[in-house]
Design a protein around this motif. Structure first.
Motif, PDB file in Angstrom:
ATOM      1  N   ASP A  57       0.778  -1.184  -0.153  1.00 47.41           N
ATOM      2  CA  ASP A  57       0.137   0.109  -0.064  1.00 47.41           C
ATOM      3  C   ASP A  57       0.898   1.248  -0.141  1.00 47.41           C
ATOM      4  O   ASP A  57       0.163   2.447   0.092  1.00 47.41           O
ATOM      5  N   ALA A  58       2.120   1.213  -0.245  1.00 50.69           N
ATOM      6  CA  ALA A  58       2.984   2.258  -0.390  1.00 50.69           C
ATOM      7  C   ALA A  58       2.733   3.034  -1.528  1.00 50.69           C
ATOM      8  O   ALA A  58       3.071   4.127  -1.726  1.00 50.69           O
ATOM      9  N   LEU A  63      -3.270   4.428   4.659  1.00 49.42           N
ATOM     10  CA  LEU A  63      -2.186   3.594   3.543  1.00 49.42           C
ATOM     11  C   LEU A  63      -0.904   4.556   3.178  1.00 49.42           C
ATOM     12  O   LEU A  63      -1.055   5.752   3.168  1.00 49.42           O
ATOM     13  N   GLY A  64      -0.138   3.753   2.894  1.00 45.58           N
ATOM     14  CA  GLY A  64       1.231   4.264   2.889  1.00 45.58           C
ATOM     15  C   GLY A  64       1.094   5.544   1.769  1.00 45.58           C
ATOM     16  O   GLY A  64       1.768   6.472   1.924  1.00 45.58           O
ATOM     17  N   TYR A  65       0.649   5.160   0.515  1.00 50.03           N
ATOM     18  CA  TYR A  65       0.664   6.253  -0.668  1.00 50.03           C
ATOM     19  C   TYR A  65       0.037   7.379  -0.289  1.00 50.03           C
ATOM     20  O   TYR A  65       0.526   8.604  -0.828  1.00 50.03           O
ATOM     21  N   GLU A  67       0.167   8.516   2.927  1.00 53.92           N
ATOM     22  CA  GLU A  67       0.771   9.245   3.879  1.00 53.92           C
ATOM     23  C   GLU A  67       2.172   9.893   2.965  1.00 53.92           C
ATOM     24  O   GLU A  67       2.679  10.873   3.231  1.00 53.92           O
ATOM     25  N   ALA A  68       2.653   9.020   2.018  1.00 58.07           N
ATOM     26  CA  ALA A  68       3.720   9.752   1.258  1.00 58.07           C
ATOM     27  C   ALA A  68       3.507  11.056   0.615  1.00 58.07           C
ATOM     28  O   ALA A  68       3.861  11.612   0.429  1.00 58.07           O
ATOM     29  N   LYS A 125       1.245  13.078   1.707  1.00 62.27           N
ATOM     30  CA  LYS A 125       1.142  13.999   2.803  1.00 62.27           C
ATOM     31  C   LYS A 125       2.535  14.624   2.998  1.00 62.27           C
ATOM     32  O   LYS A 125       2.863  15.619   3.297  1.00 62.27           O
ATOM     33  N   LEU A 126       3.387  13.512   3.074  1.00 69.22           N
ATOM     34  CA  LEU A 126       4.742  13.725   3.539  1.00 69.22           C
ATOM     35  C   LEU A 126       5.627  14.637   2.488  1.00 69.22           C
ATOM     36  O   LEU A 126       6.559  15.230   2.605  1.00 69.22           O
ATOM     37  N   ARG A 127       4.935  14.648   1.068  1.00 69.90           N
ATOM     38  CA  ARG A 127       5.624  15.768   0.162  1.00 69.90           C
ATOM     39  C   ARG A 127       4.996  16.815  -0.003  1.00 69.90           C
ATOM     40  O   ARG A 127       5.231  17.533  -0.858  1.00 69.90           O
ATOM     41  N   GLY A 128       4.181  17.323   1.191  1.00 68.34           N
ATOM     42  CA  GLY A 128       3.415  18.419   1.105  1.00 68.34           C
ATOM     43  C   GLY A 128       2.376  18.830   0.342  1.00 68.34           C
ATOM     44  O   GLY A 128       1.698  19.875  -0.162  1.00 68.34           O
ATOM     45  N   GLU A 129       1.770  17.509  -0.144  1.00 72.87           N
ATOM     46  CA  GLU A 129       0.410  17.868  -1.442  1.00 72.87           C
ATOM     47  C   GLU A 129      -0.732  18.519  -0.527  1.00 72.87           C
ATOM     48  O   GLU A 129      -1.031  18.348   0.717  1.00 72.87           O
ATOM     49  N   TYR A 149      -5.396  18.078  -3.623  1.00 74.63           N
ATOM     50  CA  TYR A 149      -4.617  16.864  -4.405  1.00 74.63           C
ATOM     51  C   TYR A 149      -4.894  15.666  -3.738  1.00 74.63           C
ATOM     52  O   TYR A 149      -5.178  14.652  -4.649  1.00 74.63           O
ATOM     53  N   GLU A 177      -5.251  11.373  -5.028  1.00 75.23           N
ATOM     54  CA  GLU A 177      -4.689  10.080  -4.704  1.00 75.23           C
ATOM     55  C   GLU A 177      -6.002   9.319  -3.937  1.00 75.23           C
ATOM     56  O   GLU A 177      -5.902   7.887  -4.217  1.00 75.23           O
TER      57      GLU A 177
END
Lengths: 540, 691, 315, 307
Positions: free
Chosen positions: B454-455, D196-198, D200-201, D203-207, D211, D216
């Motif tokens: 799920d990454a 889910l990871g994607y 959070e990913a 979020k972590l790039r400041g979207e 968006y 997502e």
């Protein structure tokens, strides 16, 4: 307390007899039986204000009037054995029957008459208008003129009640006989209000039936009044079943769940006509749709040419054929129909002539180029307006036909069909430019004039004001000679035809139907006043 | 030799998928002798569970036995009717399943579930059966069994649930026990206890067992005999000593050498890997199934399927070249190499990340709770944790579930906001809230997630994911060509061909997904990458490539890492500095060598002791922790570890938070026991490990 | 569990209160002047004033609301505007009794049928039987009630004459009379319910059958029927129970169309007529009762679910 | 491993299920009728016969001239059905599209943002759901129509003139009824992917919030949204037809099918065809939509199961 118990035990006794008779399956010596009548749910049961068929039919069997109006229109004695009118027409003396008692056992006296009529004034019954009322010169908060009755009533002795009038009123007796005037027991506080436990003590009449139970939304059960002063009615039990949809009423009649219904939509008649065990009873009435143009300043009917154009554009014969299968009586654009006999004037009206209508519209358009209702297509003008139609009887269907007819007369309308709660409840019928309103049968033609057509009348929906009409109407109201009156109504009819803001395409007969085991039933033109106490039901 | 308890001959099981019968396990010969614990080991998709359950004639609704026989008690149970099996199931063959919570009926009391078996097979009355259940629970060392039988499954901890399953499986004294990955869902300390118990009970009951597992370590510790399964076929089968001492199949050899501790502490050399991915059911060929990934495959391997034949001694093997391997002529695995370090920034002074006294609580205290006068119900997930990460340095955080290690990682990247504490990134203050962090902070601090599945957004191609990340995080506005060049570059760096750019995640294997995740983390040249359990959901052979890759990337680009794992071996292999956490607090931290090789803290010691070593000759660590990890909701007072500490010294542990004791080289230990005392006992216990 | 019950009950009360405000506001917006509707279009101004005064309609809206709520809570539900102004409470309770009869009869028909169908379909997943049950249940669930109602009425009442086409209820009816009246509306309503419950039961049954504990039970050597009855059913019926409880709410107020088709004197048809006549005391009382029963049914569903599910009960 | 992706694959899988395929085709035919119905209808929907003809043409059984016969007003039932498809399907379709859009927006935002915003909005939605749908619809429809038709708000007046007060209020009712339901479905789908990871990913790039919500999360809730949307459509048709049957829906002379049933009900014995044809039309439409969305749901479940 004592009388209550007594009444209750009598009721129970009567009822158990009725049940016994029924359960044996035979018919009692008196013919008897149970009649089940399918009606719409009554709403307002206050005798002084409830005015629909379904309200009246319930009350009229529990109570008696002083004077009864027979189906053909004549006035006959009821609780009033006889009456005298003074020569100046200002004093009416009623001689009351003796020995009549209310359902709780108390005796009927002139005091009850006084109570009943005074209460009508108190609760603002429409009947007061019939009996006579005049402006006091004062206005209420909303600017309505405050009216006061122009008569008083007093009890001379137990069996004599006297009305004194300020001015003559030719229709006064019709006021006394009106559906709002069943005689109540003096002193009853919450007339026709059910008790907390559902008790019917406040339905205390002198009538042929005693209300035994009233189930909101379901029905009412009435049992024969064994002590009725006019003799015990033939029926043992009279049951009103509330069925809120006329179509369902028809199904119920056909399946035998009810024995009698009195308002059948025209398009359902053919299917009942085929049924062997059902008899249709049709009475001519003055029930009619009024297509009215609002005629005060700034409204569409202000110009008489527009009113005439609408009349020329309307094929009333065809409408009667299309909507009522030709069952109705074609009207001639005034509210007084053939059922009033000599008072009806069969004048020659404006003929159906759509071309003429177009001409009139064009003339109007030429004089009023900025009119909001006119649209021009080259040289031809078309009148455009919203047509509000109340959802009752087959009026929406009539409106569809009218829409088509009018198109040929350069009139283009958009239909807006309205349920009654909006149309009446939101006062649309009093405000919009063009609409179709339903009017029921009234005992006297004068009532239409005084309620809806003379200047300042409370329900003058077209806001028409015609001095000549006003004068004629006043004259008619004090003229008791039938010939003279007929002449006045004839003049009035002519004014309506030439200038009136209304189209009355037809007078609608009302059809009821009963199962063939019902005997002795005679429909009243105002179906709610149909008298059921001499009806018998054979077998089941 | 005694008659085998159960024996599979030429056994094949098929699955019906998309209207087609596909071979899941093929041509299996497997024999389990009395008193033997037989290990069945394989990676995911190898068919080990299908075979394990198939041995007891339990098949999924879309599966069938297509050929072969299973002899049990002399009968071929592969052919018997299901109703006949019912008299064998639960009576003569029992299962201890993988996930005990799911395997217990959630709405039935433990006692009733246990009693069912003995009532059915031993004709006991309900009362007797319940009594038997209590005894069985005592047998698996559950305290207060009278209470436990009245509980529902969810009221028990994972370890307790598994004990219940074991007790239930043994309650009819079956001849054969099938253990299907019985400890995968458990923490390592609990696992150690359960495995000890299983071994003890099986011996005691004189049963035989089939132990199905992916974990070579536990197999080595528990089993007498091992069968290695790959792509539904037996690769090799041997006694546990022989197999681990000298694997004769390239697959077995590859597996063993891909384990992170296989290098015996040589942390600067690569792990040996098995390249490629295992074939799916539909892709299985009629040649050697391992040929595609085999480092020593010859042409014959690609043309003909080797037979399963007797090799050295009592061993079975399926390889054309086993003799050459046996003789040592070929080395059947990839040669590990060292890492090439390009721009070593280790000398750079200062810290990449400094975190001071980070704390985080979870839980709510609603208005209603207040009205009802409930106690506050907080979980202290992380408490006063401080740590620093230097340049080009890898810090490993290790701990069991509930240790707060993931919470800490998420607080650092600000996926959750720390309640208190401060952080600095490259010397500048780092806000605790994500929306207060600037673009620079975001691009310098990246994260890799635990579950590769799920990454990645399943609806975006690799290109979209990487391109978006690069575009958003780079300092300049990169042009389209720059972006695609950069994508190609990072894909290459993580060992993926440029063609992968257009793929969707569902077209990637687990390892490939994790590579893309790594590429995404490093595409904007961050200073620090936080990796949360980066390999825990991967097979060992794939894990090795990812671990290598992480090391490569660090060597080449000089970024720093914080790696979080429950696996001390992985942490040890990757990290320069190890942080050990327990119930939200740091118990010990120090250099990798110090912590791993000479653990000072009793907890670290126990943790190490519980790790199953993939070497049957190594003595098992002897330290076992009692009971379960306390719920963070009811965190023990004083030293959080005192409830389980084997070296509990008294009330001081219960009432006072232990001091942090620091040695000269920065090694920190939180314990009431003085450092010297700790060191003395450690020296006695550590040599037992052959590290 | 105790905390859960309290929280759910408080939420229920809050929801009902909020809803009562929504309902009250909506009734105030209903078209038409009440007095005029009741007293007739030609009512005189004094008639209308009398009426408004008598029912307190001359007061400002918030005052009316508070009065009404206070009265409602103390059991003083006011009097109907119409038909002899009977007290609202007995009127509504009588309708409620009728609705309960219909609801009870419907559940009696629908629940056993649909649970059996659902289990049958689940145990034969993807067989022709399952497909047939699925298609039929999907079809009946989608049919508007007036369609099924009219079809049934044509066949069984007008055609065969087995049951009554219109429901004329009286106090003296025997059980058999009741059945003749209730049968068609109940069958019509149960069509919808059978559709829902069958699908729900099937789905949760299939889910449960796939769970590991079923495998455990199988591998204990338990016979299949025992596994289904003792292990699977209890867990599988949990969501079904929820659906059944919720459908009580629907049966009590949501089957306006069915009541209309058969002219059945339940709460739904009374509601329609109250809306038409703007009989606000009745309208408010009925909607409140319906909302309350609806909410109560939901609460009941949740509590039952919790009670039967140890995971929640013992939380 | 699948090589196809997204919608085409989805359609292909549905095509493999005969029941779903047939019902989908039927639904498409109905939609086509809603679009072209008036153009191909042999008569006007309100072509009532006048004069003497009328009596003869009333309630005539199916014949070659009037293939489904005529109704009590002498109107061609077939033509009315064709014209009526627009009201019967079009209005619910527009309304459920609106409901699905708004519901999706609310569901996405409450599910993702959470906190007091979620709490407040969800409580409000629950209150709306606490009233049985038809009851709310009944009370609201009688309330909204007069408000709309008496409105003097600029813009709204034109809107009401154009669409008609009744249609707008029906739409508003459907939207109000279904937004909470759609929001609930989307919210729970959002909750499934929120952590889910994607996500959070991202979020972590400041979207930005938008968006994340639309690029997502949205694609992964889209399948359940499509299924829910088709369910809503069938319920909306159901509701409009039921209100029409109660005489409260689309107003005559519009040939809405529920209303046609109501009108025909009086002639159930004399002219049964006047009732059976609209009944059949409604039944087959709704059943097809249900079978179609069930097919979609099964395909989606398999998809998820396989991943």
């Amino acid at each position: 307390m004592y009388s209550n118990n007594k009444r209750l035990s009598i009721g129970l006794l009567v009822f158990s007899i009725a049940v016994l008779v029924l359960s044996v399956g035979g018919v009692g010596a008196q013919g008897g039986g149970t009649l089940r009548v399918g009606i719409l749910e009554p709403v307002n049961l206050d005798p002084a204000t409830g005015n629909s068929d379904d309200e009246v039919i319930l009350n009229r069997h529990i109570y008696d009037y002083l004077i009864e109006i027979l189906p053909e229109g004549s006035l006959v004695p009821s609780l009033a054995e006889s009456w005298d009118i003074s020569d100046d027409g200002l004093t009416y003396t009623f001689n009351l029957v003796e020995g009549a008692t209310f359902h709780d056992g108390s005796a009927f006296t002139a005091e009850d008459v006084v109570f009943t009529f005074n209460r009508m004034v108190e609760v603002g019954s429409s009947a007061v208008g019939l009996l006579g009322q005049a402006p006091t010169g004062e206005e209420d908060d909303e600017g309505n003129a405050i009216l006061a009755p122009t008569w008083t009533v007093e009890a001379v002795d137990d069996t004599t009640a006297v009305f004194t009038l300020e001015a003559p009123n030719a229709d006064f007796l019709f006021g006394v006989a009106s559906r709002f005037a069943p005689i109540l027991n003096a002193g009853t506080e919450n007339v026709n209000v059910l008790g907390d436990d559902g008790s019917t003590a406040n339905f205390n009449g002198t009538g042929p039936f005693i209300l035994q139970g009233l189930d909101a939304g379901e029905g009412a059960t009435l049992v024969a009044n064994e002590n009725y002063w006019g003799g015990r009615p033939s029926l043992d039990v009279l049951e009103f079943v509330f069925i809120n949809d006329t179509n369902t009423q028809v199904s119920a009649l056909r399946s035998g769940d009810v024995d009698f219904i009195y308002k059948i939509p025209t398009d359902l008649l053919p299917q009942i006509e085929g049924e062997d065990d059902i008899t249709i009873s049709t009475v001519a009435t003055n029930t009619h749709p009024v297509i009215r143009l609002r005629s005060d300043e700034g409204y569409i009917g202000e110009d008489v040419r527009v009113r005439q154009a609408f009349k020329h554009a309307t094929d009333r014969e065809l409408l009667n054929l299309d909507v009522l299968d030709g069952r109705g009586a074609v009207g001639n654009n005034n509210p007084i129909g053939p059922v009033y006999g000599s008072l009806y004037s069969p004048i020659e009206g404006l003929d159906y002539d759509p071309a003429r209508a177009c001409e009139l519209i064009n003339e109007y358009a030429a004089d009023n180029p900025d009119s909001q209702w006119i649209s021009m297509d080259g040289d031809t003008a078309t009148l455009n307006v919203d047509f509000y139609v109340v959802e009752a009887f087959e009026y929406p269907l009539a409106a569809e036909f009218l829409q088509q007819q009018w198109q040929e007369g350069c009139i283009n309308v958009e239909l807006i069909i309205r349920p009654q709660n909006i149309y009446y409840g939101d006062n649309e019928w009093m405000t919009v430019d063009l609409s179709l309103t339903g009017w029921g049968t009234r005992p006297t033609p004068q009532e239409y004039l005084s309620v809806a057509y003379v200047t300042g009348s409370p329900f003058n929906e077209s806001h028409w004001s015609n001095a000549e009409l006003d004068a004629l109407a006043t004259a008619a109201s004090i003229t008791s000679d039938p010939m003279e009156r007929a002449a006045i109504y004839n003049d009035i009819a002519n004014i309506f035809e030439q200038e009136g803001p209304i189209i009355v395409p037809f007078f609608r007969p009302i059809s009821g139907a009963y199962r063939n085991n019902v005997d002795g039933l005679m429909m009243h033109p105002f179906p709610g006043r149909t008298d059921l106490d001499s009806v018998t039901v054979v077998g089941d | 030799m005694a008659t085998p308890v159960i024996e599979a001959r030429n056994l094949s099981i098929d699955y019906r998928i998309d209207k087609q019968w596909l071979n899941a396990v093929c041509d299996i010969d497997l024999t389990i002798n009395p008193l033997q614990i037989h290990g069945l080991v394989g990676e995911s998709g190898s068919g080990k569970s299908t075979l394990g359950l198939g041995m007891m004639r339990y098949l999924d609704s879309n599966a069938r036995i297509s050929q072969g026989e299973i002899l049990f008690n002399g009968d071929d149970i592969a052919r018997t009717s299901l109703s006949q099996m019912r008299s064998i199931w639960g009576k003569e063959i029992s299962l201890v399943p993988q996930n005990p919570l799911d395997s217990l009926n959630p709405s039935m009391r433990i006692g009733k579930q246990m009693a069912e078996v003995t009532m059915l097979h031993m004709g006991l009355s309900q009362k007797e059966a319940l009594q038997t259940a209590i005894q069985a629970l005592e047998h698996v060392k559950i305290a207060d069994p009278e209470q436990i039988i009245r509980h529902y499954p969810h009221q028990l901890s994972g370890g307790m649930q598994q004990r219940v399953m074991i007790a239930m499986a043994l309650s009819t004294r079956p001849k054969l026990l099938i253990l299907d990955e019985p400890t995968t869902a458990l923490d390592v300390t609990t696992q150690a206890v359960i495995l000890d118990l299983v071994r003890e009970l099986i011996k005691e009951e004189e049963a035989a067992a089939l132990y199905v597992s992916h974990d070579l370590g536990t197999v080595a510790q528990l089993c007498d005999y091992v069968t290695v399964l790959y792509a539904g076929e037996v690769m090799e089968s041997a006694s546990v000593q022989d197999l681990f001492a000298k694997p004769l199949h390239p697959y077995t050899a590859g597996l063993l050498s891909s384990l992170p501790n296989a290098n015996h502490g040589e942390r600067n050399s690569r792990l040996s890997t098995i390249d490629g991915v295992a074939p799916s059911l539909a892709e299985r060929s009629s040649v050697c199934v391992f040929a595609e990934r085999c480092p020593v495959a010859i042409e014959k391997c690609h043309n003909e399927k080797p037979p399963l034949e007797q090799t050295v001694g009592n061993r079975l093997g399926r390889c054309w070249r086993w003799q050459e391997i046996d003789s040592g002529d070929i080395i059947p695995r990839n040669k590990p190499q060292g890492f090439i370090t390009e721009n070593n920034q280790k000398e750079k002074s200062g810290l990449v990340l400094a975190a001071h006294t980070i704390s985080k609580q979870f839980g709510e205290y609603s208005l209603l709770d207040r009205l009802l006068g409930h106690e506050k119900n907080y979980v202290q997930a992380v408490q006063d944790v401080s740590l620093g990460v230097g340049h080009s340095m890898t810090v490993g955080i290790v701990g069991e579930s509930g240790s707060g290690k993931t919470t800490l990682a998420r607080a650092i990247v600000a996926l959750i906001s720390a309640d208190s504490g401060t952080m600095e990134l490259l010397g500048t203050p780092l806000p605790v809230e994500l929306n207060k962090r600037d673009k620079n902070a975001l691009s310098q601090l990246r994260m890799i997630f635990q579950n590769p599945n799920d990454a990645l957004n399943p609806y975006q191609t690799v290109e979209t994911t990487l391109g978006r990340t690069f575009k958003v995080l780079s300092k300049e506005n990169p042009s389209a060509t720059e972006i695609s060049e950069r994508i190609e570059e990072v894909l290459q760096a993580v060992g993926l061909a440029a063609a992968y750019a257009t793929r969707y995640p569902n077209q990637l294997s687990g390892g490939e997904k994790q590579r893309v995740a790594l590429a995404r983390a490093s595409i904007a040249n961050p200073a620090l990458i936080i990796a949360d359990e980066p390999t825990s959901s991967l097979d060992v052979s794939v894990q090795a490539t990812i671990l290598n890759l992480l090391k490569d990337l660090r060597a080449q680009r000089g970024a720093s890492y914080v790696v979080i794992s429950h696996d001390l071996d992985v942490i040890h292999y990757l990290s320069d500095w190890i942080v050990v956490m327990y119930l939200g607090e740091i118990m010990e931290q120090g250099s990798s060598e110090k912590v791993y090789e000479l653990p000072m803290h009793p907890y670290t010691e126990a943790l190490l002791s519980a790790i199953p070593v993939p070497d049957p000759t190594a003595r098992h660590g002897h330290i076992r922790l009692d009971g379960d990890i306390p719920s963070p909701r009811n965190k023990p007072t004083g030293c959080p570890f005192h409830t389980r500490c084997p070296r509990y010294i008294g009330d001081i542990c219960k009432h006072e938070a232990p001091p942090i004791r620091t040695t000269d080289d920065g090694h920190q230990i939180r314990c009431h026991i003085p450092l010297d005392d700790l060191a003395i006992t450690q020296k006695q216990s550590t040599p037992e490990r052959t590290v | 569990m105790g905390r859960y019950v309290i929280r759910r009950t408080l939420t229920l009360l809050l929801t009902v209160l909020l809803t009562s405000i929504i309902i009250f506001a909506l009734t105030q917006l209903l078209p038409g002047d009440v007095a005029k509707l009741v007293m007739g279009r030609e009512a005189s101004p004094s008639e209308i004033d009398n009426f408004n005064e008598r029912f307190g309609l001359d007061k400002p809206m918030p005052v009316q609301y508070v009065r009404w709520l206070g009265g409602f809570l103390t059991g003083e539900w006011g009097r109907s505007y119409i038909q002899g102004n009977p007290p609202v409470r007995p009127l509504v309770t009588e309708r409620m009794a009728n609705s309960l009869r219909l609801a009870g009869f419907t559940l009696l028909l629908a629940v056993p049928t649909s649970i059996l169908l659902g289990i049958g379909a689940a145990l034969n997943e993807d067989s022709w039987l399952d497909n047939a049950i699925s298609i039929v249940s999907l079809s009946v669930v989608g049919l508007p009630e007036f369609v099924t109602g009219i079809v049934l009425m044509n066949i069984f009442a007008l055609g065969l004459g087995w049951f009554e086409a219109t429901s004329l209820v009286s106090d003296t009816m025997s059980l058999l009379d009741w059945i003749r009246i209730l049968a068609l509306p109940a069958i019509t309503a149960s069509f919808v319910l059978i559709g829902y419950i069958t699908r729900m039961t099937r789905a949760s049954m299939i889910d449960e059958l796939k769970k590991s504990y079923v495998r455990t039970a199988t591998l204990k050597g338990l016979p299949r029927p025992t596994i289904i009855l003792r292990h699977v059913l209890r867990n599988a019926l949990l969501p079904t129970i929820t659906v059944i409880a919720i459908s009580i709410g629907w049966l009590m107020g949501g089957i306006v169309v069915i009541e209309n088709v058969f002219n059945y004197p339940g709460m739904g048809s009374e509601l329609v007529s109250a809306v038409e006549k703007k009989n606000i005391p009745v309208l408010q009382a009925i909607t409140m009762i319906i909302v309350f029963i609806f909410a109560l049914a939901n609460l009941l569903a949740d509590l039952l679910y919790a009670l039967l599910n140890p995971r929640i009960r013992l939380e | 491993m699948r090589n196809e992706h997204g919608f085409i694959n989805f359609i292909r899988q549905i095509a493999q299920r005969p029941v779903a395929l047939v019902s989908m085709v039927i639904v498409l035919i109905f939609i086509l009728l809603a679009v072209i119905g008036p153009a191909v209808a042999p008569y006007e929907f309100d072509a009532i016969q006048r004069g003497e003809d009328r009596r003869a043409l009333r309630n005539t059984p199916p014949s070659t001239t009037y293939i489904m016969g005529t109704d009590s007003r002498g109107r061609d039932i077939f033509s009315r059905l064709l014209w009526g498809a627009r009201d019967t399907i079009g209005l619910p379709a527009v309304a459920s599209l609106l409901a699905v859009s708004i519901g999706a927006l609310i569901g996405l935002s409450t599910g993702y943002v959470g906190g007091w915003y979620d709490e407040t909005v969800s409580r409000l939605m629950d209150s709306l759901l606490a009233i049985p749908a038809l009851v709310l619809a009944l009370v609201m429809i009688t309330t909204i129509v007069p408000i709309l038709s008496n409105t003097e708000v600029l813009g709204l007046v034109q809107l009401v003139d154009f669409f008609g007060a009744n249609n707008i209020s029906l739409t508003v009712v459907i939207v109000l009824l279904y937004v909470p339901i759609v929001a609930r479905v989307v919210r729970s789908a959002t909750l499934n992917v929120r952590d889910l990871g994607y996500i959070e990913a991202a979020k972590l790039r400041g979207e930005s919030l938008l968006y994340i919500l639309f690029s997502e999360i949205f694609p992964s809730v889209l399948p359940s949204l499509v299924v829910e949307g088709s369910l809503r459509l069938s319920y909306a048709i159901f509701l409009v037809a039921s209100l029409g049957f109660l005489g409260l829906g689309v107003q005559p002379p519009s040939p809405e099918w529920g209303r046609m049933v109501l009108d025909a009900r009086n002639f159930m014995t004399e002219a049964p065809w006047t009732m059976w044809f609209p009944v059949l039309a409604i039944a087959s439409l709704i059943i097809s939509i249900n079978l179609m969305s069930d097919g979609m749901r099964r395909v989606l479940r398999n998809e998820i199961g396989r991943e």
